[in-house]
Scaffold this motif. Structure first.
Motif, PDB file in Angstrom:
ATOM      1  N   SER A  96      10.991   0.967  -0.273  1.00  0.00           N
ATOM      2  CA  SER A  96      10.073   1.409   0.853  1.00  0.00           C
ATOM      3  C   SER A  96       9.293   0.269   1.358  1.00  0.00           C
ATOM      4  O   SER A  96       9.287  -0.134   2.657  1.00  0.00           O
ATOM      5  N   LYS A  97       8.652  -0.317   0.505  1.00  0.00           N
ATOM      6  CA  LYS A  97       7.912  -1.317   0.968  1.00  0.00           C
ATOM      7  C   LYS A  97       8.491  -2.613   1.445  1.00  0.00           C
ATOM      8  O   LYS A  97       8.205  -3.151   2.372  1.00  0.00           O
ATOM      9  N   GLY A  98       9.702  -2.946   0.772  1.00  0.00           N
ATOM     10  CA  GLY A  98      10.519  -4.017   1.172  1.00  0.00           C
ATOM     11  C   GLY A  98      11.163  -3.625   2.720  1.00  0.00           C
ATOM     12  O   GLY A  98      10.860  -4.636   3.469  1.00  0.00           O
ATOM     13  N   ILE A  99      11.166  -2.298   3.060  1.00  0.00           N
ATOM     14  CA  ILE A  99      11.807  -2.186   4.455  1.00  0.00           C
ATOM     15  C   ILE A  99      10.678  -2.395   5.315  1.00  0.00           C
ATOM     16  O   ILE A  99      10.809  -3.097   6.454  1.00  0.00           O
ATOM     17  N   ILE A 100       9.422  -2.074   5.144  1.00  0.00           N
ATOM     18  CA  ILE A 100       8.426  -1.857   6.069  1.00  0.00           C
ATOM     19  C   ILE A 100       8.050  -3.516   6.132  1.00  0.00           C
ATOM     20  O   ILE A 100       7.891  -3.959   7.133  1.00  0.00           O
ATOM     21  N   SER A 145      -2.880  11.654  -3.311  1.00  0.00           N
ATOM     22  CA  SER A 145      -2.516  10.219  -2.937  1.00  0.00           C
ATOM     23  C   SER A 145      -2.238  10.462  -1.513  1.00  0.00           C
ATOM     24  O   SER A 145      -1.891  11.114  -1.002  1.00  0.00           O
ATOM     25  N   THR A 146      -2.751   9.211  -1.032  1.00  0.00           N
ATOM     26  CA  THR A 146      -2.307   8.765   0.553  1.00  0.00           C
ATOM     27  C   THR A 146      -1.466   7.586   0.549  1.00  0.00           C
ATOM     28  O   THR A 146      -2.153   6.558   0.218  1.00  0.00           O
ATOM     29  N   PHE A 147      -0.082   7.587   0.715  1.00  0.00           N
ATOM     30  CA  PHE A 147       0.711   6.434   0.801  1.00  0.00           C
ATOM     31  C   PHE A 147       0.653   6.175   2.461  1.00  0.00           C
ATOM     32  O   PHE A 147       0.997   7.213   3.115  1.00  0.00           O
ATOM     33  N   TRP A 148       0.416   4.796   3.019  1.00  0.00           N
ATOM     34  CA  TRP A 148       0.371   4.458   4.287  1.00  0.00           C
ATOM     35  C   TRP A 148       1.097   3.335   4.597  1.00  0.00           C
ATOM     36  O   TRP A 148       1.593   2.599   3.638  1.00  0.00           O
ATOM     37  N   PHE A 149       1.800   3.341   5.706  1.00  0.00           N
ATOM     38  CA  PHE A 149       2.406   2.108   6.095  1.00  0.00           C
ATOM     39  C   PHE A 149       1.972   1.749   7.560  1.00  0.00           C
ATOM     40  O   PHE A 149       1.690   2.784   8.234  1.00  0.00           O
ATOM     41  N   THR A 150       2.219   0.737   8.124  1.00  0.00           N
ATOM     42  CA  THR A 150       2.108   0.208   9.430  1.00  0.00           C
ATOM     43  C   THR A 150       3.342  -0.585   9.795  1.00  0.00           C
ATOM     44  O   THR A 150       4.359  -0.659   9.283  1.00  0.00           O
ATOM     45  N   LEU A 151       3.695  -0.254  11.378  1.00  0.00           N
ATOM     46  CA  LEU A 151       4.914  -0.721  11.935  1.00  0.00           C
ATOM     47  C   LEU A 151       4.463  -1.404  13.309  1.00  0.00           C
ATOM     48  O   LEU A 151       3.810  -0.602  13.940  1.00  0.00           O
ATOM     49  N   PRO A 152       5.040  -2.700  13.326  1.00  0.00           N
ATOM     50  CA  PRO A 152       4.483  -2.899  14.767  1.00  0.00           C
ATOM     51  C   PRO A 152       5.432  -2.144  15.846  1.00  0.00           C
ATOM     52  O   PRO A 152       6.451  -1.790  15.450  1.00  0.00           O
ATOM     53  N   LEU A 153       4.673  -1.892  17.126  1.00  0.00           N
ATOM     54  CA  LEU A 153       5.448  -1.005  17.847  1.00  0.00           C
ATOM     55  C   LEU A 153       6.795  -1.702  18.619  1.00  0.00           C
ATOM     56  O   LEU A 153       7.760  -1.043  18.773  1.00  0.00           O
ATOM     57  N   LYS A 154       6.525  -3.013  18.499  1.00  0.00           N
ATOM     58  CA  LYS A 154       7.928  -3.610  18.893  1.00  0.00           C
ATOM     59  C   LYS A 154       8.140  -4.714  17.704  1.00  0.00           C
ATOM     60  O   LYS A 154       7.505  -5.382  17.313  1.00  0.00           O
ATOM     61  N   GLY A 161       5.650  -5.085   9.029  1.00  0.00           N
ATOM     62  CA  GLY A 161       4.394  -3.950   8.703  1.00  0.00           C
ATOM     63  C   GLY A 161       3.833  -4.304   7.241  1.00  0.00           C
ATOM     64  O   GLY A 161       4.372  -5.222   6.536  1.00  0.00           O
ATOM     65  N   ASP A 162       3.180  -3.225   6.813  1.00  0.00           N
ATOM     66  CA  ASP A 162       2.638  -3.429   5.283  1.00  0.00           C
ATOM     67  C   ASP A 162       2.599  -1.931   4.958  1.00  0.00           C
ATOM     68  O   ASP A 162       2.589  -1.042   5.638  1.00  0.00           O
ATOM     69  N   MET A 163       2.524  -2.061   3.594  1.00  0.00           N
ATOM     70  CA  MET A 163       2.326  -0.644   2.890  1.00  0.00           C
ATOM     71  C   MET A 163       1.140  -0.468   2.015  1.00  0.00           C
ATOM     72  O   MET A 163       0.920  -1.497   1.223  1.00  0.00           O
ATOM     73  N   GLY A 164       0.701   0.519   1.657  1.00  0.00           N
ATOM     74  CA  GLY A 164      -0.269   0.544   0.506  1.00  0.00           C
ATOM     75  C   GLY A 164      -0.948   1.804   0.114  1.00  0.00           C
ATOM     76  O   GLY A 164      -0.141   3.122   0.832  1.00  0.00           O
TER      77      GLY A 164
END
Ligand code: ADP
Length: 260
Positions: free
Chosen positions: A226-230, A247-256, A235-238
């Motif tokens: 999952s982190k590799g895909i992000i 737990s809260t797993f979060w990830f970010t994704l650039p809109l573009k 993006g990033d994952m934590g």
């Protein structure tokens, strides 16, 4: 008669394949420790016989068998088929690990709303699981440019983990928040949580929290993939977690997507 002969030989060849699969899997396990490159090759080798087992089972499944013996065998065929699906999932994970390690994860970019991705991911999960309920919060209609299939794979991993590791709670929250030129997605559960000293290792491949790993099945690949895909999307994952609370797993994704 002819049908039971067919089933008999099916049973024999399935058994042979099971033995060689088991052998191959043990071999893969040993090799995993040594050389990651090999996993990709070995996984391809395993996928070929699996495809033929599946085709064979589908053929038998469609055939109209009329004697009683044949009917008794149906549940076993279903079980075998489920195992084949499970093995296929494992092999897909192994292939993804190889792709990520070799920096060869290709993306098919598309524009879609996070609501769509979460809905499609949960459709797959909640088909068979009725113990938990998902609450979608924030701004899910935000549109991202990303590989929809891969983002759904990440969501499936995180939501499945949230369910799997919260046996005494029934609530999963997915929150979607726009932040400047990216979106932040959080998956929260109220389950067993992760011990503090383990948090730094959680995204490493093959890592599993020792105290939980005996009670839950898994290979410790989901979060690594999952982190590799992000990361591949820019993006990033934590994770934020408290043992015994959730737990809260979060990830970010650039809109573009950066490359597009
Ligand atoms: P798997 O679940 O197949 O073992 P993952 O890579 O998805 O592999 O997760 C790695 C480990 O992280 C798990 O074995 C578990 O110990 C821990 N973990 C992941 N998600 C959660 C969660 N939501 N709550 C508690 N522990 C988790």
């Amino acid at each position: 008669e002819e049908d039971s002969d067919l089933l008999g030989s099916l049973a024999i060849s399935l058994n042979r394949m099971a033995i060689s699969l088991e052998y191959s899997f043990n071999e893969i396990k040993a090799l995993m420790a040594k050389k990651d490159d090999f996993i990709g090759i070995a996984a391809h080798e395993l996928k070929t016989p699996l495809t033929s087992i599946k085709a064979y089972l589908q053929f038998i499944g469609r055939a109209k068998l009329e004697n009683n013996d044949a009917n008794k065998i149906y549940p076993f065929i279903t079980k075998a088929n489920n195992q084949v699906n499970r093995l296929t999932e494992i092999i897909k994970d192994l292939l993804d690990v190889a792709r990520i390690n070799e920096n060869q994860l290709g993306l098919k970019l598309d524009n879609f709303s996070m609501r769509m991705a979460v809905l499609e991911a949960s459709e797959e999960i909640f088909n068979s699981i009725k113990t938990h309920q998902l609450f979608l919060e924030g701004d899910p209609d935000i549109v991202v440019q990303a590989d929809k299939f891969r983002i759904e794979q990440v969501l499936i991993n995180l939501i499945s983990n949230a369910i799997k590791y919260s046996p005494n709670s029934d609530r999963i929250i997915v929150d979607i928040k726009p932040e400047q030129d990216l979106v932040k997605v959080s998956v929260t559960d109220f389950g067993i949580g992760i011990p503090k000293d383990n948090l730094q290792y959680i995204f490493q491949r093959y890592f599993r929290v020792e105290v939980t790993s005996q009670n839950y099945s898994g290979m410790g690949l989901g979060l690594y993939i999952s982190k590799g895909i992000i990361k591949r999307h820019g993006g990033d994952m934590g994770v934020n977690s408290r043992e015994g609370e959730g737990s809260t797993f979060w990830f970010t994704l650039p809109l573009k997507h950066p490359g597009a």
